[in-house]
Motif scaffolding. Structure first.
Motif, PDB file in Angstrom:
ATOM      1  N   VAL A 163     -14.447   1.372  11.103  1.00 47.12           N
ATOM      2  CA  VAL A 163     -14.225   0.824   9.837  1.00 47.12           C
ATOM      3  C   VAL A 163     -13.024   1.659   9.279  1.00 47.12           C
ATOM      4  O   VAL A 163     -13.329   2.696   9.131  1.00 47.12           O
ATOM      5  CB  VAL A 163     -15.331   0.701   8.892  1.00 47.12           C
ATOM      6  N   PHE A 164     -11.787   0.943   9.204  1.00 49.84           N
ATOM      7  CA  PHE A 164     -10.838   1.610   8.749  1.00 49.84           C
ATOM      8  C   PHE A 164     -10.600   1.253   7.147  1.00 49.84           C
ATOM      9  O   PHE A 164     -10.751   0.006   6.688  1.00 49.84           O
ATOM     10  CB  PHE A 164      -9.425   1.082   9.317  1.00 49.84           C
ATOM     11  N   ASN A 165     -10.024   2.383   6.562  1.00 47.86           N
ATOM     12  CA  ASN A 165      -9.584   2.072   5.030  1.00 47.86           C
ATOM     13  C   ASN A 165      -7.994   2.574   5.178  1.00 47.86           C
ATOM     14  O   ASN A 165      -7.766   3.703   5.275  1.00 47.86           O
ATOM     15  CB  ASN A 165     -10.364   2.631   4.018  1.00 47.86           C
ATOM     16  N   PRO A 166      -7.095   1.562   5.628  1.00 48.62           N
ATOM     17  CA  PRO A 166      -5.671   2.073   5.801  1.00 48.62           C
ATOM     18  C   PRO A 166      -5.217   2.417   4.498  1.00 48.62           C
ATOM     19  O   PRO A 166      -5.450   2.312   3.327  1.00 48.62           O
ATOM     20  CB  PRO A 166      -5.000   0.746   6.544  1.00 48.62           C
ATOM     21  N   HIS A 167      -4.025   3.308   4.798  1.00 46.80           N
ATOM     22  CA  HIS A 167      -3.180   3.418   3.569  1.00 46.80           C
ATOM     23  C   HIS A 167      -2.619   2.266   2.922  1.00 46.80           C
ATOM     24  O   HIS A 167      -2.134   1.457   3.707  1.00 46.80           O
ATOM     25  CB  HIS A 167      -1.961   4.485   3.947  1.00 46.80           C
ATOM     26  N   PRO A 168      -2.578   2.159   1.656  1.00 50.68           N
ATOM     27  CA  PRO A 168      -2.218   1.024   1.022  1.00 50.68           C
ATOM     28  C   PRO A 168      -0.670   0.330   1.412  1.00 50.68           C
ATOM     29  O   PRO A 168      -0.316  -0.891   1.374  1.00 50.68           O
ATOM     30  CB  PRO A 168      -2.297   1.113  -0.514  1.00 50.68           C
ATOM     31  N   SER A 169      -0.031   1.576   1.278  1.00 50.00           N
ATOM     32  CA  SER A 169       1.354   1.379   1.893  1.00 50.00           C
ATOM     33  C   SER A 169       1.848   0.950   3.341  1.00 50.00           C
ATOM     34  O   SER A 169       3.023   0.309   3.635  1.00 50.00           O
ATOM     35  CB  SER A 169       2.209   2.546   1.642  1.00 50.00           C
ATOM     36  N   ALA A 170       0.575   0.798   4.142  1.00 44.40           N
ATOM     37  CA  ALA A 170       0.868   0.273   5.413  1.00 44.40           C
ATOM     38  C   ALA A 170      -0.298  -0.829   5.938  1.00 44.40           C
ATOM     39  O   ALA A 170      -0.752  -1.040   7.053  1.00 44.40           O
ATOM     40  CB  ALA A 170       0.656   1.429   6.414  1.00 44.40           C
ATOM     41  N   LYS A 171      -0.890  -1.415   4.699  1.00 44.67           N
ATOM     42  CA  LYS A 171      -1.850  -2.457   5.029  1.00 44.67           C
ATOM     43  C   LYS A 171      -1.739  -3.374   5.920  1.00 44.67           C
ATOM     44  O   LYS A 171      -2.720  -3.798   6.630  1.00 44.67           O
ATOM     45  CB  LYS A 171      -2.414  -2.959   3.586  1.00 44.67           C
ATOM     46  N   CYS A 197     -11.475  -3.648   9.022  1.00 46.76           N
ATOM     47  CA  CYS A 197     -10.794  -2.899   7.960  1.00 46.76           C
ATOM     48  C   CYS A 197     -11.048  -4.090   6.674  1.00 46.76           C
ATOM     49  O   CYS A 197     -11.473  -5.016   6.961  1.00 46.76           O
ATOM     50  CB  CYS A 197      -9.464  -2.696   8.284  1.00 46.76           C
ATOM     51  N   VAL A 198     -10.350  -3.340   5.675  1.00 48.10           N
ATOM     52  CA  VAL A 198     -10.486  -4.116   4.217  1.00 48.10           C
ATOM     53  C   VAL A 198      -9.018  -4.636   4.034  1.00 48.10           C
ATOM     54  O   VAL A 198      -8.086  -3.598   4.296  1.00 48.10           O
ATOM     55  CB  VAL A 198     -11.176  -3.447   3.039  1.00 48.10           C
ATOM     56  N   ALA A 199      -8.838  -5.677   3.630  1.00 52.17           N
ATOM     57  CA  ALA A 199      -7.364  -6.213   3.590  1.00 52.17           C
ATOM     58  C   ALA A 199      -6.433  -5.623   2.505  1.00 52.17           C
ATOM     59  O   ALA A 199      -5.369  -5.380   2.877  1.00 52.17           O
ATOM     60  CB  ALA A 199      -7.477  -7.629   3.353  1.00 52.17           C
ATOM     61  N   GLU A 200      -7.340  -5.286   1.374  1.00 55.82           N
ATOM     62  CA  GLU A 200      -6.782  -4.532   0.188  1.00 55.82           C
ATOM     63  C   GLU A 200      -7.196  -3.164   0.124  1.00 55.82           C
ATOM     64  O   GLU A 200      -8.223  -2.776  -0.796  1.00 55.82           O
ATOM     65  CB  GLU A 200      -6.805  -5.507  -1.050  1.00 55.82           C
TER      66      GLU A 200
END
Length: 471
Positions: A163-171, A197-200
């Motif tokens: 499960v990814f929590n991406p950096h918001p600047s590269a979502k 992952c989560v979209a936001e």
């Protein structure tokens, strides 16, 4: 109405894709879009349900799914590279493409998980590797897609789901990579939602991920804040922390080689890799000759006054630390030059100039195409200056010298996870530029170094007493 073969195939493909997308759901019943979920809890539940199916698949199946991800990266590298630069505003498209190729071709896979066996008078013992389960993952904005691809390969190799929590600047680009990875793996026979992952993504969704009882291990590639937050949870953490790689050039060095290698490495993707050179210390007796070689390598030399002015524009003090401002991170030499009123060609690799060893350009992990050069009296002074500039991160350092005793002293004193001798620091991470395997997770804070699948599995032993011996 008559339809030709191509039209019929397109209609069938659209129908199949629609049916497949409608079947993807987390265990809570919440739908995900090829692994992208609105709520973090749903993303975790979906990955956990996928793990329950994935854990019974063979290691040959894992390789098949990983190969599908490698194929996805190579087939979509141009689009994803362009998306990354457009969304993050950092780096260069051509270098981003190289990152996708490198991650696809050189991320280590299931070959790192070979069992070990011992046979003797007491029977047979076998050590094998088992997955942790669901891995919670933080990915950065500097190279989001290649990091996600690399982590998918090395973590799925061990039988885990992610499960990814991406950096918001590269979502957006992160979600795109995850969707494509799931599509390619599903077509190869994989369960749905091996990667989610989560979209936001936010810090709150990261906390939800870290604290979820179905997340067994945390893998963090990000800034000090999120690494510190992850380490507060009672779970195994593999954390890739900051770096500020120094370079020492002594009077025995091949100066032309040093300038060429530093230029290649420090300018790659506009210097946003944490493994790239961030400051250079040069022994006084060869200082001006080295600076001339840097100019011959195509770089533009700034005066000390211009280095000071650019620092005022591009750097900011955050607490006790100097940081690169967001508007200047990952920018080219031409863009930085405009801030000083310079009209430079777009192919200038780096700006460089002389500063003192305590200058903000030296103590900051600047991550842009301006590199400071510091004059030191001798090797000993340069060694201590490099040690101080590295801040004890123990990440990466390099030296250009023909003196093997000095090289030995340098590596022992700096004590980093990656040392490069007479080459650009990017070569220390293997892949296309160096030797050995490659990973975007260089886990300095937690000690794993350049990570492979072996770091994301549990070692287990089975002992058969007085049996299964055939010799």
């Amino acid at each position: 109405m008559d339809l030709n073969e191509n039209e019929i195939r397109k209609i069938v493909e659209r129908v199949v894709e629609k049916v497949m997308s409608q079947t993807i759901a987390g265990s809570s019943g919440a739908k995900g879009d090829w692994g992208v979920f609105t709520e973090m809890n749903d993303a975790v539940e979906a990955a956990h349900e996928a793990f329950l199916q994935f854990k019974d698949r063979s290691i040959q199946c894992r390789k098949k799914f990983i190969d599908a991800v490698r194929k996805m990266a190579l087939e979509n590298k141009e689009e994803l590279a362009q998306m990354t630069v457009e969304e993050t505003g950092m780096g260069r498209v051509d270098h981003k493409i190289s990152k996708y190729v490198n991650a696809a071709n050189h991320s280590p896979g299931v070959e790192y998980l070979q069992p070990e066996a011992w046979s003797g008078r007491n029977g047979l013992a076998v050590d094998e590797y088992a997955p942790f389960g669901v891995i919670g993952n933080i990915s950065p904005s500097t190279h989001p897609g290649p990091t996600i691809i690399n982590n998918i390969i090395i973590q799925l190799a061990g039988g885990n789901t992610i499960v990814f929590n991406p950096h918001p600047s590269a979502k957006k680009v992160s979600a795109k990579v995850i969707q494509l990875a799931n599509k390619y793996m599903y077509e190869a026979g994989a369960p749905k939602n091996l990667v989610t992952c989560v979209a936001e993504p936010t810090l709150e969704t990261a906390r939800t991920l870290f604290g979820h009882d179905k997340v067994e291990l945390l893998s963090v590639t990000g800034g000090p804040q999120v690494v510190k937050m992850a380490l507060e949870y009672p779970k195994k953490v593999i954390a890739a922390g900051p770096g500020n790689p120094p370079v020492l050039v002594d009077e025995t060095a091949d100066l032309e080689l040093a300038a060429q290698e530093i230029t290649m490495s420090a300018s790659f993707d506009n210097n946003i890799l944490c493994i790239a050179e961030k400051e250079i210390f040069v022994v006084d007796s060869v200082f001006e000759r080295f600076m001339a070689e840097m100019e011959r390598a195509g770089n533009y030399r700034l005066s000390t006054e211009e280095m000071n002015r650019l620092a005022e524009k591009a750097l900011e003090l955050s607490g006790k630390h100097w940081l690169i401002k967001r508007d200047f991170a990952g920018k080219s030499a031409a863009v930085l030059g405009k801030a000083l009123g310079l009209n430079l060609q777009g192919d200038v690799p780096l700006l460089f100039g002389e500063v003192e060893k305590n200058h903000p350009w030296v103590v900051a992990e600047q991550m842009t195409c301006c590199i400071p050069v510091v004059r030191v009296k001798n090797f000993e002074e340069g060694l201590q200056a490099a040690l101080k500039a590295e801040h004890g991160f123990k990440h990466t350092a390099s030296i250009f010298s023909r003196d093997l005793e000095r090289v030995t002293i340098f590596t022992r004193v700096l004590d980093c996870d990656v040392h490069v001798i007479n080459g650009g620091t990017l070569r220390g991470n293997g892949g296309d530029l160096g030797e050995g395997y490659f990973s975007h997770t260089i886990a300095t804070p937690t000690g794993e170094g350049i990570c492979t699948p072996i770091h994301f599995v549990r070692k287990r032993r089975i002992m058969t007493h007085k049996s299964f011996r055939f010799v």
